[in-house]
Design a protein around this motif. Sequence first.
Motif, short mmCIF file in Angstrom:
data_model
loop_
_atom_site.label_atom_id
_atom_site.label_comp_id
_atom_site.label_asym_id
_atom_site.label_seq_id
_atom_site.Cartn_x
_atom_site.Cartn_y
_atom_site.Cartn_z
N LEU A 1 20.08 21.86 -14.79
CA LEU A 1 19.87 22.85 -13.74
C LEU A 1 21.15 22.93 -12.92
O LEU A 1 21.85 21.93 -12.77
N VAL A 2 21.41 24.09 -12.37
CA VAL A 2 22.55 24.26 -11.48
C VAL A 2 22.01 24.82 -10.17
O VAL A 2 21.33 25.84 -10.16
N LEU A 3 22.30 24.11 -9.08
CA LEU A 3 21.89 24.54 -7.75
C LEU A 3 23.12 24.71 -6.88
O LEU A 3 24.11 24.01 -7.05
N ARG A 4 23.03 25.64 -5.91
CA ARG A 4 24.08 25.81 -4.92
C ARG A 4 23.50 25.49 -3.56
O ARG A 4 22.49 26.08 -3.15
N ASP A 5 24.11 24.51 -2.87
CA ASP A 5 23.61 24.15 -1.55
C ASP A 5 24.13 25.13 -0.50
O ASP A 5 24.92 26.02 -0.80
N ARG A 6 23.73 24.96 0.74
CA ARG A 6 24.10 25.94 1.77
C ARG A 6 25.57 25.91 2.13
O ARG A 6 26.07 26.82 2.77
N ARG A 7 26.28 24.88 1.72
CA ARG A 7 27.74 24.83 1.93
C ARG A 7 28.50 25.51 0.80
O ARG A 7 29.71 25.60 0.83
#
Length: 61
Positions: free
Chosen positions: A25-31
């Motif tokens: 899975l690839v997630l992008r955090d709020r930064r």
Amino acid sequence: MRHRIADGSLTDVVGQLLQIDDRELVLRDRRGQQHRILRSAVVASRRVPDRPPPRRRPRES
């Protein structure tokens, strides 16, 4: 996304799911940082609702 890291402990990543396949899975955090997580390392997950838009103060007349 709660997942197991190399030392065996657990950690969380909160962010937008960008991609998912049979392996990871690839997630992008709020930064804006992207996190690649092996599906086999995922322990738990849940959908978190979007943040509500900021409230605007009424104008004084």
